[in-house]
Design an enzyme around this catalytic site. Structure first.
Site, PDB file in Angstrom:
ATOM      1  CG  PHE A   1      -1.888   1.194   1.163  1.00 41.49           C
ATOM      2  CD1 PHE A   1      -3.057   1.111   0.425  1.00 41.49           C
ATOM      3  CD2 PHE A   1      -1.602   2.392   1.816  1.00 41.49           C
ATOM      4  CE1 PHE A   1      -3.932   2.199   0.330  1.00 41.49           C
ATOM      5  CE2 PHE A   1      -2.466   3.478   1.728  1.00 41.49           C
ATOM      6  CZ  PHE A   1      -3.632   3.382   0.991  1.00 41.49           C
TER       7      PHE A   1
ATOM      8  CG  ASP B   1       5.410   3.816   1.716  1.00 46.31           C
ATOM      9  OD1 ASP B   1       5.441   4.426   2.805  1.00 46.31           O
ATOM     10  OD2 ASP B   1       4.381   3.706   1.022  1.00 46.31           O
TER      11      ASP B   1
ATOM     12  CE  LYS C   1      -1.015   5.282   7.885  1.00 44.56           C
ATOM     13  NZ  LYS C   1      -0.689   4.731   6.561  1.00 44.56           N
TER      14      LYS C   1
HETATM   15  C1  LIG Z   1      -0.942   5.103   5.126  1.00 49.29           C
HETATM   16  C2  LIG Z   1       0.086   4.790   4.131  1.00 49.29           C
HETATM   17  C3  LIG Z   1       0.268   5.589   2.984  1.00 49.29           C
HETATM   18  C4  LIG Z   1      -0.658   6.730   2.640  1.00 49.29           C
HETATM   19  O1  LIG Z   1      -0.555   7.766   3.581  1.00 49.29           O
HETATM   20  P1  LIG Z   1      -1.690   8.909   3.604  1.00 49.29           P
HETATM   21  O2  LIG Z   1      -1.205   9.823   4.702  1.00 49.29           O
HETATM   22  O3  LIG Z   1      -2.985   8.249   3.888  1.00 49.29           O
HETATM   23  O4  LIG Z   1      -1.671   9.591   2.302  1.00 49.29           O
HETATM   24  C5  LIG Z   1       1.310   5.288   2.134  1.00 49.29           C
HETATM   25  N1  LIG Z   1       2.134   4.256   2.386  1.00 49.29           N
HETATM   26  C6  LIG Z   1       1.995   3.477   3.477  1.00 49.29           C
HETATM   27  C7  LIG Z   1       2.966   2.360   3.730  1.00 49.29           C
HETATM   28  C8  LIG Z   1       0.962   3.707   4.384  1.00 49.29           C
HETATM   29  O5  LIG Z   1       0.803   2.912   5.441  1.00 49.29           O
END
Ligand SMILES: *Cc1c(COP(=O)(O)O)cnc(C)c1O
Length: 407
Positions: A139, A224, A253
């Site tokens: 994700f 990420d 986050k």
């Molecule tokens: C939550 C998440 C995102 C997206 O972040 P948003 O602040 O919702 O745009 C991207 N990558 C990872 C691994 C995430 O857990």
């Protein structure tokens, strides 16, 4: 004050139906506990999906945000502000990265990272290198670029055509990665632990193998760490567990404890890829968000929250493993994760959404990851006692777990 039910029925008329929230309206919080508008208290093992890193309404956060708001909130990137400079300097001391770009969310950090990767090769005259390799089950966000990277077709339904030039390979499979990376690959994008995909922890050598595959092919390695970063796994960044340093890393986050902020962290080598005019953000790096992130870092140090994440996270892991090993809890088919990012894999027969609901009714907030994993991502200030309290509420629900309705 209005009741949960009154507010929920207003919400159902006024808000777009993009989400399907639980029918409670949260009103206030402190540490790991939140209360709804009717005064019902919950133990928060979700923390706004791994965001509320220092706990709800930490007094030092409140002071930092209100103090900064009273002085200066936003000036745009046409001017400097002190807080952004301080935050970038501080992050440089705590991470292997040299330079930082601030934005407002994880998606934006990933999006900036994609542009960085393609422009890096473009500026070096290697215009054929535009392919990105991502993983199934990953994700990375929901903007068109980050959504294309996201390796989960259900998020992509009905919005195509997506961005071109992205390939997906199975996660934690070095051979598949090696086969997909070539002289057209701009970058490989990986989560050190797949978060939304179900708290999937790869084998010990996976990230190091990815590093050497990228190095041999001349591709960048991008992480990420939006979910795994900022102390979540018991290290400042999850990549520290592996000793692997990527060329760039997306953060968000937990970064500002609940204030919207994202960051792209990069090595000196790739930093020149984003020149003036090539990228930007109106709100990104505003003084208020950066003041919130600086407060998070101070609280991490003063309260030793990363150490806490490791120590209490280990205890959480033991409690979850004990549930998975207990023959009287067949609903718990497995336990996995690291630090304070952990999950219980639910057995096939169990209804995940109903289980989360029953746990909430027992007073504990949790979220699902990967469809069938009960995710524990509490504030990093959570105590062993609070973990035990949560476990004591979760166990009876799992013992008597709601089955899937036949459909
Ligand atoms: C939550 C998440 C995102 C997206 O972040 P948003 O602040 O919702 O745009 C991207 N990558 C990872 C691994 C995430 O857990």
């Amino acid at each position: 004050m209005a009741t949960n039910q009154q507010l929920v029925s207003m919400a159902q008329k006024a808000l777009m139906g993009v989400y399907k929230p639980a029918p409670i309206v949260l009103y206030e919080g402190r540490g790991c506990r939140v209360k709804d508008v009717e005064g019902r208290e919950y133990l928060d093992m979700c923390a706004g999906v791994a965001v509320v890193s220092v706990g709800h309404s930490h007094p030092a956060m409140v002071a930092a945000i209100s103090g900064q708001a009273a002085r200066l909130m936003h000036v745009s990137n046409l001017f400097y502000n002190e807080r952004a400079i301080e935050l970038a300097t501080e992050l440089g001391k705590r991470t292997p990265f040299d330079r930082f770009f601030f934005c407002n969310s994880g998606t934006e950090a990933v999006e900036a990272m994609l542009k960085l990767a393609r422009r890096h090769h473009f500026q070096r005259g290697d215009r054929e290198r535009s392919e990105l390799v991502s993983t199934l089950g990953s994700f990375h966000g929901r903007s068109m670029g980050s959504l294309t990277l996201t390796g989960e077709p259900k998020y992509q339904e009905g919005v195509g055509p997506l961005m071109g030039g992205v390939r997906h390979v199975p996660y934690d499979d070095p051979a598949a990665l090696r086969a997909a990376v070539n002289e057209r690959t701009a970058a490989v994008v990986l989560e050190p632990i797949q978060g939304e995909g179900g708290i999937v922890v790869p084998g010990d050598r996976y990230l190091a193998e990815a590093r050497s595959i990228c190095d041999r092919a001349g591709a960048l390695l991008l992480f990420d760490e939006v979910q795994t970063g900022f102390g979540r796994t018991g290290r400042f960044l999850a990549c520290e567990h592996s000793g692997v340093v990527p060329d760039a890393c997306a953060l968000a986050k937990g970064i500002a404890g609940g204030f919207p902020l994202g960051a792209l962290a990069v090595s000196e080598k790739v930093a020149p890829a984003l020149q003036p005019g090539s990228h930007g953000s109106t709100f990104g790096g505003n003084a208020l968000g950066c003041a919130a992130a600086l407060a998070v870092l101070r609280i991490f140090d003063q309260e030793k929250l990363i150490e806490n994440a490791e120590r209490v996270g280990k205890h959480l892991g033991e409690r979850l493993q004990a549930m998975a090993d207990d023959p009287a809890i067949p609903a718990a088919a497995g336990a996995r994760g690291r630090g304070l990012l952990r999950g219980i894999v639910l057995a096939e027969t169990v209804d995940p959404a109903m289980t989360v609901q029953k746990i909430r009714e027992a007073g504990v907030l949790l979220s699902l990851a990967g469809g069938n994993v009960l995710r524990f991502s509490p504030p990093l200030c959570v105590s062993q006692t609070e973990i035990d309290e949560a476990a004591d509420h979760v166990i009876p629900v799992l013992r008597d777990a709601p089955g899937k309705s036949p459909s």
